[in-house]
Design a protein around this motif. Structure first.
Motif, PDB file in Angstrom:
ATOM      1  N   LEU A   1       6.377  17.839  19.459  1.00 56.72           N
ATOM      2  CA  LEU A   1       7.308  18.176  18.384  1.00 56.72           C
ATOM      3  C   LEU A   1       8.756  18.039  18.841  1.00 56.72           C
ATOM      4  O   LEU A   1       9.630  17.671  18.051  1.00 56.72           O
ATOM      5  N   ARG A   2       8.994  18.341  20.111  1.00 55.95           N
ATOM      6  CA  ARG A   2      10.376  18.300  20.610  1.00 55.95           C
ATOM      7  C   ARG A   2      10.900  16.869  20.679  1.00 55.95           C
ATOM      8  O   ARG A   2      12.074  16.611  20.417  1.00 55.95           O
ATOM      9  N   GLY A   3      10.033  15.910  21.019  1.00 57.04           N
ATOM     10  CA  GLY A   3      10.476  14.527  21.138  1.00 57.04           C
ATOM     11  C   GLY A   3      11.107  13.978  19.869  1.00 57.04           C
ATOM     12  O   GLY A   3      12.240  13.483  19.894  1.00 57.04           O
ATOM     13  N   PRO A   4      10.418  14.024  18.723  1.00 53.19           N
ATOM     14  CA  PRO A   4      11.039  13.530  17.489  1.00 53.19           C
ATOM     15  C   PRO A   4      12.330  14.263  17.140  1.00 53.19           C
ATOM     16  O   PRO A   4      13.284  13.650  16.644  1.00 53.19           O
ATOM     17  N   LEU A   5      12.388  15.574  17.389  1.00 48.43           N
ATOM     18  CA  LEU A   5      13.591  16.337  17.068  1.00 48.43           C
ATOM     19  C   LEU A   5      14.767  15.865  17.910  1.00 48.43           C
ATOM     20  O   LEU A   5      15.891  15.707  17.410  1.00 48.43           O
ATOM     21  N   LEU A   6      14.544  15.647  19.194  1.00 51.25           N
ATOM     22  CA  LEU A   6      15.621  15.174  20.062  1.00 51.25           C
ATOM     23  C   LEU A   6      16.073  13.777  19.664  1.00 51.25           C
ATOM     24  O   LEU A   6      17.281  13.504  19.589  1.00 51.25           O
ATOM     25  N   LEU A   7      15.118  12.886  19.418  1.00 50.23           N
ATOM     26  CA  LEU A   7      15.487  11.499  19.130  1.00 50.23           C
ATOM     27  C   LEU A   7      16.182  11.374  17.781  1.00 50.23           C
ATOM     28  O   LEU A   7      17.186  10.663  17.652  1.00 50.23           O
ATOM     29  N   CYS A   8      15.651  12.047  16.766  1.00 54.30           N
ATOM     30  CA  CYS A   8      16.204  11.876  15.422  1.00 54.30           C
ATOM     31  C   CYS A   8      17.455  12.722  15.186  1.00 54.30           C
ATOM     32  O   CYS A   8      18.412  12.258  14.559  1.00 54.30           O
ATOM     33  N   CYS A   9      17.450  13.954  15.675  1.00 53.43           N
ATOM     34  CA  CYS A   9      18.565  14.856  15.382  1.00 53.43           C
ATOM     35  C   CYS A   9      19.663  14.819  16.438  1.00 53.43           C
ATOM     36  O   CYS A   9      20.847  14.831  16.113  1.00 53.43           O
TER      37      CYS A   9
ATOM     38  N   LYS B   1       7.729  11.798  10.912  1.00 53.50           N
ATOM     39  CA  LYS B   1       8.200  12.626   9.801  1.00 53.50           C
ATOM     40  C   LYS B   1       7.464  13.961   9.767  1.00 53.50           C
ATOM     41  O   LYS B   1       8.084  15.028   9.594  1.00 53.50           O
ATOM     42  N   ARG B   2       6.149  13.928   9.959  1.00 57.38           N
ATOM     43  CA  ARG B   2       5.369  15.172   9.943  1.00 57.38           C
ATOM     44  C   ARG B   2       5.760  16.073  11.110  1.00 57.38           C
ATOM     45  O   ARG B   2       5.940  17.288  10.946  1.00 57.38           O
ATOM     46  N   ARG B   3       5.927  15.494  12.276  1.00 57.25           N
ATOM     47  CA  ARG B   3       6.279  16.304  13.438  1.00 57.25           C
ATOM     48  C   ARG B   3       7.695  16.863  13.333  1.00 57.25           C
ATOM     49  O   ARG B   3       7.970  17.971  13.810  1.00 57.25           O
ATOM     50  N   LEU B   4       8.586  16.101  12.714  1.00 61.43           N
ATOM     51  CA  LEU B   4       9.939  16.615  12.502  1.00 61.43           C
ATOM     52  C   LEU B   4       9.914  17.858  11.620  1.00 61.43           C
ATOM     53  O   LEU B   4      10.607  18.846  11.890  1.00 61.43           O
ATOM     54  N   ARG B   5       9.131  17.782  10.555  1.00 61.87           N
ATOM     55  CA  ARG B   5       9.034  18.947   9.669  1.00 61.87           C
ATOM     56  C   ARG B   5       8.460  20.145  10.414  1.00 61.87           C
ATOM     57  O   ARG B   5       8.977  21.267  10.331  1.00 61.87           O
TER      58      ARG B   5
END
Length: 633
Positions: free
Chosen positions: A145-153, A174-178
């Motif tokens: 979950l942390r990976g998508p948050l770091l990359l996208c945000c 998208k699902r993991r970001l949510r």
């Protein structure tokens, strides 16, 4: 040193190579351009982490350089994911915290400089404490979950770009970001910080513009990485003293704290700042604290579990170890540690590094003598062997140092053959120009004592060397920032031992009678080694502590050596093997860091059953029921 032009890297669907591919290029060819690409991709996020924790831009740049120096040194010893954003975020956070702890230890209390003006309205009401809490809770998210948050945000990638870097589909991102946002909001709420989704998104991106990385900083860091890849010591690379000090401390630990402190002063790392009230300042990197409402301990900022991909090394010597100056200190990459013999060497003695496989070797150097300059080897030879049996001279010792060029030959051993001298042999460090070799990341010596059962001496020596080989894995599985595992483990085999093996502090005592009948059961001693590394100093739930030790044994050291639990009788808290299987289920299904986090809570005496909810989102009873159902499938 000249390098062949690199081939074009493999690329993902966006045409960009993944982090893992870039690091493979760097490791295989010492490709500076590949490493620079990693820096350009993630450098702004790394710099920003430092800026959120520290006041001075210079300090944040030291953290930046140290993070990538550590990455360069570990490039070939870690099994990397497609994206290393989570590893870099964790490493930068850990190093920035070390800078601030160094200040606090010296009681430097200067006023914090005001934050620069920004058009972001949230910046006016968001303190550095809030940003620090945010980064702390980010570390507590599962890595997926942390990976998508770091990359996208935090790095501003699109969903498609992040999916390509993470090796998954855009819908999965998208699902993991949510899920990540929801879990992060819940964690912040438990800390008394209620934020809307919009406010959280703004907070995550706060400071992006200020974290642009100067081109000269990228160039200097990538040049330093290439020099490390070519075998240069940390002290020889052209980066700031503060950056070198931080990298050395992160790689080598508490043994170099005094040296690090001196370099921190030189680098200006203790020039300003105060310890924030929301962060632990007790000297531990992340003190585990009980929080209101039974919230779980904070995340354990420790290194990812490395998979050893190089050639392991074994130390052999005819000399007994003196005190705690163990053999492996002579090849741990840290000149502040050293081996010292208990007795004065004679002409027939030796100290040998033996490699599992032949490696091409050029420069070999050995420095002898204690850090204070005493007890240098006044006469003797540095020798190499291509067959493991016969040795030939490479260089003579002069003023305690020997250096020689092996000419790129395939070598399986190097050794010091000392002349007789009137004081113990002291070896500071072997330096072997062969990147395939793996220095001792967690130096340890099992000091064998078979005086009570001399007939099992050969078996005990073999088991001791096996446990020394397994020790880095054990330490990685039970790691926590600020914890340093024992370096000397007394290992006695006696006939009066009840049961199989006993542990008292760092001492392991094995039953001669049992192991004469079961000489193959080396895993039982690895289990005891895990208990030593756990180091629990307060009463802990026995089922969980023993289960963690058996998890290390049966699911890491010898996976598949035990049958799955019987679904009809399995209990997560009855029998350490059942507990180990339960932990393995939770690790695979919910949180790859679960065992490390549980172990750290137990080590600090802060464990409570509520920790399971924070680590997995489910209660202990819910997880146990789910595990038992899985056994029936």
């Amino acid at each position: 040193m000249l390098f062949n032009p690199p081939d074009a890297p493999d690329a993902d669907a966006t045409g960009e190579p993944s982090d893992r591919e870039l690091l493979q290029r760097f490791q295989a060819r010492n490709d500076e351009a590949a490493f620079a690409a990693v820096i350009r991709r993630h450098g702004p996020m790394v710099l920003r982490v430092g800026q959120r924790i520290l006041d001075r831009r210079e300090d944040a740049e030291d953290v930046f350089q140290a993070t990538f120096l550590v990455l360069a040194r570990k490039a070939g010893t870690v099994s990397w994911r497609e994206s290393i954003a989570t590893w870099l975020h964790e490493a930068a956070h850990r190093l920035a915290r070390e800078v601030r702890r160094s200040r606090a230890r010296r009681s430097v209390r200067e006023a914090r400089r005001p934050a620069p003006a920004s058009g972001d309205t949230l910046a006016e009401v968001t303190s550095r404490e809030l940003l620090t809490v945010l980064d702390e809770e980010l570390l507590g998210l599962p890595e997926d979950l942390r990976g998508p948050l770091l990359l996208c945000c935090m790095e501003g990638m699109s969903g498609d770009e992040a999916a390509a870097q993470l090796g998954c589909s855009p819908s999965t991102v998208k699902r993991r970001l949510r899920q990540a946002r929801e879990l992060l909001q819940a964690r912040l709420t438990r800390r008394g910080i209620a934020l809307s989704v919009a406010a959280l998104s703004v907070l995550l991106t706060l400071g992006t513009a200020a974290a642009s990385v100067p081109a000269e900083l990228v160039a200097a860091s990538s040049r330093a990485a290439a020099q490390i890849g070519a075998g240069a010591a940390l002290s020889a690379v052209p980066v700031s003293p503060g950056g070198v000090a931080l990298a050395r401390h992160d790689l080598y630990g508490s043994a170099t704290l005094k040296a690090v402190a001196g370099l921190l002063v030189l680098g200006g790392l203790i020039a300003s700042g105060v310890a924030l009230s929301l962060m632990p300042t007790n000297g531990a990197a992340r003190a585990v604290e009980a929080r209101p409402g039974g919230e779980a301990p904070g995340p354990v900022a420790a290194e990812p579990r490395p998979a050893v991909v190089g050639v392991p090394v074994t130390v052999e010597t005819s000399l007994r170890t003196g005190g705690g100056q163990i053999r492996q200190f002579a090849f741990d990459g840290d000149p502040a540690t050293y081996f010292a013999s208990a007795d004065n060497p004679a002409a027939a003695d030796h100290f040998t590094l033996r490699f599992d496989n032949p490696v091409p070797v050029r420069l070999v150097s050995v420095q002898t003598g204690a850090p204070d300059g005493g007890r240098k080897l006044v006469a003797g030879r540095l020798e190499v062997s291509t067959d493991g049996a016969t040795f030939e001279p490479l260089a003579a010792f002069k003023d305690g140092v020997a250096r020689g060029d092996a000419g790129g030959r395939e070598v399986v051993a190097v050794r010091v053959a000392p002349a007789a001298q009137g004081h113990p042999l002291v070896i500071r460090e072997f330096v072997v120009a062969a990147p395939q070799l793996v220095p001792f990341r967690h130096p340890v010596e099992f000091a064998v004592d078979t005086t009570g059962a001399p007939e099992v001496a050969a078996w005990a020596e073999r088991v001791a060397r096996t446990c020394e080989r397994a020790y880095p894995m054990v330490c990685d599985e039970l790691a926590a920032d600020g914890f340093r595992p024992p370096t000397l483990i007394p290992f006695a085999v006696r006939r009066d031992v009840r049961g199989v093996v006993a542990v008292s502090g760092s001492r392991v005592t094995a039953s001669a009678k049992y192991f004469e009948a079961n000489p193959q059961d080396v895993g039982a001693v690895v289990y005891a080694t895990a208990l030593v590394v756990q180091g629990y100093r307060r009463p802990a739930p026995g089922w969980l502590g023993d289960g963690i030790a058996d998890y290390v044994r049966f699911h890491k050291f010898e996976p598949g050596a035990t049958d799955p639990p019987d679904p009809a009788t399995a209990r997560h808290d009855r029998g350490s093997r059942d507990t180990a299987a339960f932990l393995a289920f939770c690790v695979q299904a919910y949180n790859p860091d679960l065992v490390r986090r549980l172990n750290d809570a137990l080590r600090r005496g802060r464990y409570a059953d509520d920790v399971w909810v924070s680590l997995t989102g489910k209660s202990l009873s819910e997880l146990a029921d789910e595990w038992r159902r899985s056994l029936r499938r």
